[in-house]
Design an enzyme around this catalytic site. Structure first.
Site, PDB file in Angstrom:
ATOM      1  N   SER A   1      24.577   1.510  -5.917  1.00 10.88           N
ATOM      2  CA  SER A   1      25.862   2.197  -6.085  1.00 10.88           C
ATOM      3  C   SER A   1      26.422   2.752  -4.774  1.00 10.88           C
ATOM      4  O   SER A   1      26.628   2.001  -3.839  1.00 10.88           O
ATOM      5  CB  SER A   1      25.650   3.298  -7.129  1.00 10.88           C
ATOM      6  OG  SER A   1      26.840   3.926  -7.440  1.00 10.88           O
TER       7      SER A   1
ATOM      8  N   ASP B   1      29.350  -0.003  -6.417  1.00 10.63           N
ATOM      9  CA  ASP B   1      29.154  -1.003  -7.473  1.00 10.63           C
ATOM     10  C   ASP B   1      30.296  -0.985  -8.483  1.00 10.63           C
ATOM     11  O   ASP B   1      30.188  -1.570  -9.571  1.00 10.63           O
ATOM     12  CB  ASP B   1      27.784  -0.857  -8.147  1.00 10.63           C
ATOM     13  CG  ASP B   1      27.602   0.458  -8.886  1.00 10.63           C
ATOM     14  OD1 ASP B   1      28.333   1.416  -8.572  1.00 10.63           O
ATOM     15  OD2 ASP B   1      26.725   0.522  -9.766  1.00 10.63           O
TER      16      ASP B   1
ATOM     17  N   ASP C   1      31.637   1.259 -10.500  1.00 10.87           N
ATOM     18  CA  ASP C   1      31.643   1.933 -11.805  1.00 10.87           C
ATOM     19  C   ASP C   1      32.238   3.337 -11.701  1.00 10.87           C
ATOM     20  O   ASP C   1      32.137   4.137 -12.618  1.00 10.87           O
ATOM     21  CB  ASP C   1      30.241   1.954 -12.457  1.00 10.87           C
ATOM     22  CG  ASP C   1      29.234   2.771 -11.677  1.00 10.87           C
ATOM     23  OD1 ASP C   1      29.529   3.227 -10.552  1.00 10.87           O
ATOM     24  OD2 ASP C   1      28.106   2.943 -12.200  1.00 10.87           O
TER      25      ASP C   1
ATOM     26  N   ASN D   1      33.349  13.288 -10.930  1.00 11.64           N
ATOM     27  CA  ASN D   1      33.181  12.351  -9.813  1.00 11.64           C
ATOM     28  C   ASN D   1      33.781  10.965 -10.058  1.00 11.64           C
ATOM     29  O   ASN D   1      33.687  10.100  -9.197  1.00 11.64           O
ATOM     30  CB  ASN D   1      31.707  12.248  -9.429  1.00 11.64           C
ATOM     31  CG  ASN D   1      30.843  11.652 -10.530  1.00 11.64           C
ATOM     32  OD1 ASN D   1      31.339  10.995 -11.440  1.00 11.64           O
ATOM     33  ND2 ASN D   1      29.539  11.881 -10.457  1.00 11.64           N
TER      34      ASN D   1
HETATM   35  C1  16G Z   1      24.058   9.383 -11.133  1.00 12.39           C
HETATM   36  C2  16G Z   1      24.858   9.211 -12.394  1.00 12.39           C
HETATM   37  C3  16G Z   1      26.103  10.037 -12.336  1.00 12.39           C
HETATM   38  C4  16G Z   1      25.794  11.478 -12.028  1.00 12.39           C
HETATM   39  C5  16G Z   1      24.948  11.598 -10.792  1.00 12.39           C
HETATM   40  C6  16G Z   1      24.461  13.014 -10.625  1.00 12.39           C
HETATM   41  C7  16G Z   1      25.220   7.242 -13.755  1.00 12.39           C
HETATM   42  C8  16G Z   1      25.697   5.826 -13.784  1.00 12.39           C
HETATM   43  N1  16G Z   1      25.245   7.823 -12.573  1.00 12.39           N
HETATM   44  O1  16G Z   1      24.724   8.839 -10.041  1.00 12.39           O
HETATM   45  O2  16G Z   1      26.735   9.934 -13.574  1.00 12.39           O
HETATM   46  O3  16G Z   1      26.967  12.214 -11.848  1.00 12.39           O
HETATM   47  O4  16G Z   1      23.814  10.763 -10.928  1.00 12.39           O
HETATM   48  O5  16G Z   1      23.654  13.117  -9.507  1.00 12.39           O
HETATM   49  O6  16G Z   1      24.812   7.795 -14.757  1.00 12.39           O
HETATM   50  P1  16G Z   1      22.815  14.417  -9.235  1.00 12.39           P
HETATM   51  O7  16G Z   1      21.888  14.614 -10.409  1.00 12.39           O
HETATM   52  O8  16G Z   1      22.111  14.147  -7.961  1.00 12.39           O
HETATM   53  O9  16G Z   1      23.774  15.549  -9.110  1.00 12.39           O
HETATM   54 MG    MG Z   2      28.213   3.523  -9.025  1.00 13.98          MG
END
Ligand code: 16G
Ligand code: MG
Length: 546
Positions: A65, A280, A282, A374
């Site tokens: 990603s 990626d 998304d 985000n």
């Molecule tokens: C991941 C998640 C995203 C979330 C982020 C939080 C997916 C596809 N991606 O990138 O949704 O906002 O983690 O990151 O679910 P953090 O826990 O480091 O704050």
């Molecule tokens: Mg992504």
């Protein structure tokens, strides 16, 4: 079994570095690409077993990603195109961390626990992003699938949401669309063209969009898609991967975190509508710069607001009594929640961070709009809602207004990728709504004004000492932390703050918002200090921002 001997032999070609422990995190495994070969082979095995269990096609996407180019990762996709279930995330972690000589035992444990019929056929779809490591890593996934005698289809370079779409199409016998990239473009672009068909006063300016492709797969795929848009959307593509590095000073994450335009883009004219994808595709965020040169970000909350307002109006016009809700996380700007609840009068629900959590809650409603601030998000329609809309669109005995609304709703459903948040599909949806409403990006931006906010991170010895409740809005442990936060928040106006252990990085995240930027910054700093002192901070004490 013959397969198992084969696995022993083949897995030796994808050895696990001794001592390496990785977790299936919020959205899969993600780390430096050099550490991932064995993970990929093993996820090929796991996807094959999952396919046998569900008697359906499973997806495996190789991507990290928005991470830097040198990282990579893998995400598993379940039969309806959704993310793999939590108990299988645990299987994934077990299988990933088994020592080389224990791999077969770990695999057999899963097979036994899940009562898998090993003679069942298996099908796995594999996709990859543009990272240089993705080619050999996706080959390792394919090796894993064939080691267990599964069938695989390699889609090569696709966006993550495209792979989710393929899996869903395949398992619903084409009802969702055709399981090819052409099928994907045809479905979403046709719906977009239908939606914008009667917006004849749309000027060329409104048809023009500036897109930052993060030098990644999204850029490639938008190029491929362009001819399907028949000039109804004209995209100036920046960061298309021809020169710059993936996600380097560009892309949705950079723009959101830095609150500034990406580098590598052409000079943005005042008021020009721009958006950025992540690596990626998304995730998407919109932005523009005003005539004074001030940067304005329109994030997931702004998208959720625009989309839910549009849908609610259409449902009312169509006279359909369907329950609509917006699902957010604790990171949603307080102004957006306030606007949705008090002005729009829509139901708002809050969940833990991570797309899968939002997705599940959104499934509880007829129309569930979900977005993380985000930029991850989409809209889900229940089967009943889709049927009612379809019936109304076909009904010859309804008045013009209701009919028109039903047709718009039907095309809106078709422009949305309901399997997962999708930057391409979200972009087409937003562009269509702005065209239909005749709205500029500035007008969209002024629906409500974001409260100033600040995010910080604090390093602690073990972030698991922080346990949260109430969709991560309150800390249960360590003792005294929540009380300290409550007391700090009381000092400021319109203030709110929370802390949570990150699911993707070894840090504790701090969020604060308040009536002014100075207050939000001061509150974020004071809460960071409380975390540092009460949750075992390491390194230097957090310093004030000013
Ligand atoms: C991941 C998640 C995203 C979330 C982020 C939080 C997916 C596809 N991606 O990138 O949704 O906002 O983690 O990151 O679910 P953090 O826990 O480091 O704050
Ligand atoms: Mg992504």
């Amino acid at each position: 079994m013959a397969e198992f001997q084969e696995i022993s032999k083949l897995s030796a070609l994808h050895p696990k570095p001794a001592g390496l422990v990785l977790q299936y995190g919020t959205s899969g495994f993600r780390t430096n690409a050099k550490q991932l070969d064995h993970i990929m082979f093993r996820m090929g095995l796991l996807a094959t077993v999952r396919s046998k269990k569900t008697k359906a096609t499973i997806g495996v996407m190789v991507t990290a990603s928005h991470n830097p180019e040198e990282d990579n990762g893998v995400k598993l996709v379940d039969p309806m195109g959704e993310m793999v279930t939590q108990d299988w995330e645990e299987h994934a972690t077990q299988l990933a961390n088994a020592d080389q000589e224990d791999l077969l035992t770990a695999l057999k444990n899963i097979i036994e626990k899940e009562a898998i019929n090993m003679s069942q056929e298996a099908n796995v779809f594999v996709g990859k992003d543009t990272r240089s490591s993705s080619a050999s890593l996706s080959q390792a996934v394919l090796d894993g699938v064939s080691a267990l005698g599964g069938h695989s289809k390699d889609y090569g370079l696709v966006t993550t949401p495209q792979l989710h779409y393929m899996v869903c199409c395949q398992n619903t016998q084409g009802k969702y669309g055709e399981a090819t990239v052409e099928g994907y473009y045809t479905k979403f672009c046709q719906a977009f063209i239908q939606l914008t068909k009667n917006t004849s006063n749309r000027t060329d300016d409104q048809k023009h969009l500036c897109l930052d492709g993060a030098n990644g797969i999204g850029a490639l795929k938008v190029r491929e898609m362009e001819s399907h848009l028949k000039k109804e959307l004209q995209i100036s593509l920046n960061n298309d991967g021809s020169k710059g590095r993936l996600n380097h000073q560009c892309g949705a994450d950079y723009v959101k975190v830095q609150q500034k335009p990406p580098t590598g883009a052409h000079r943005i004219n005042p008021g020009e509508r721009c958006c950025s994808f992540d690596g990626d595709a998304d995730r998407i965020v919109y932005y523009y710069t005003d005539s004074e040169g001030t940067f304005h970000l329109l994030d997931g909350d702004k998208m959720a607001t625009l989309i839910s307002t549009f849908l609610k109006e259409l449902l009312t016009q169509a006279g359909l009594d369907l329950k609509i809700a917006v699902v957010q996380t604790a990171y949603a700007n307080g102004s957006s929640t306030h606007y949705l609840e008090n002005t729009m009068k829509v139901l708002v629900r809050c969940t833990k961070t991570g797309v899968k959590h939002l997705h599940h809650v959104a499934q509880e409603f007829d129309v569930g709009v979900y977005f993380e601030a985000n930029g991850h998000g989409t809209v889900l329609f229940s089967k009943a809602a889709e049927e009612k809309i379809q019936q109304l669109a076909e009904d010859t005995n309804v008045n013009d207004e209701r009919k028109k609304a039903a047709l718009l709703l039907r095309n809106t459903i078709n422009v949305i990728n309901q399997t997962v948040g999708d930057a391409i599909s979200d972009m087409l949806l937003i562009e269509a709504i702005l065209a239909i409403k005749g709205m500029t990006i500035q007008q969209w931006d002024t629906i409500y004004t974001d409260l100033p906010n600040r995010q910080l991170k604090v390093k602690v010895a073990d972030r698991r000492v922080i346990d949260t409740t109430d969709a991560e809005r309150r800390a249960v442990t360590p003792a005294g932390l929540q009380e300290a936060i409550d007391n700090l928040v009381k000092k400021y106006r319109q203030a709110r703050s929370f802390v949570r252990p990150s699911g993707t990085e070894d840090v504790v995240r701090v969020y604060a918002e308040a009536d002014t930027q100075e207050s939000a910054d001061a509150l974020a700093h004071e809460v960071s200090l409380a975390v540092y002192r009460l949750a075992g901070g390491v390194g230097d004490e957090p310093k004030p921002l000013h």
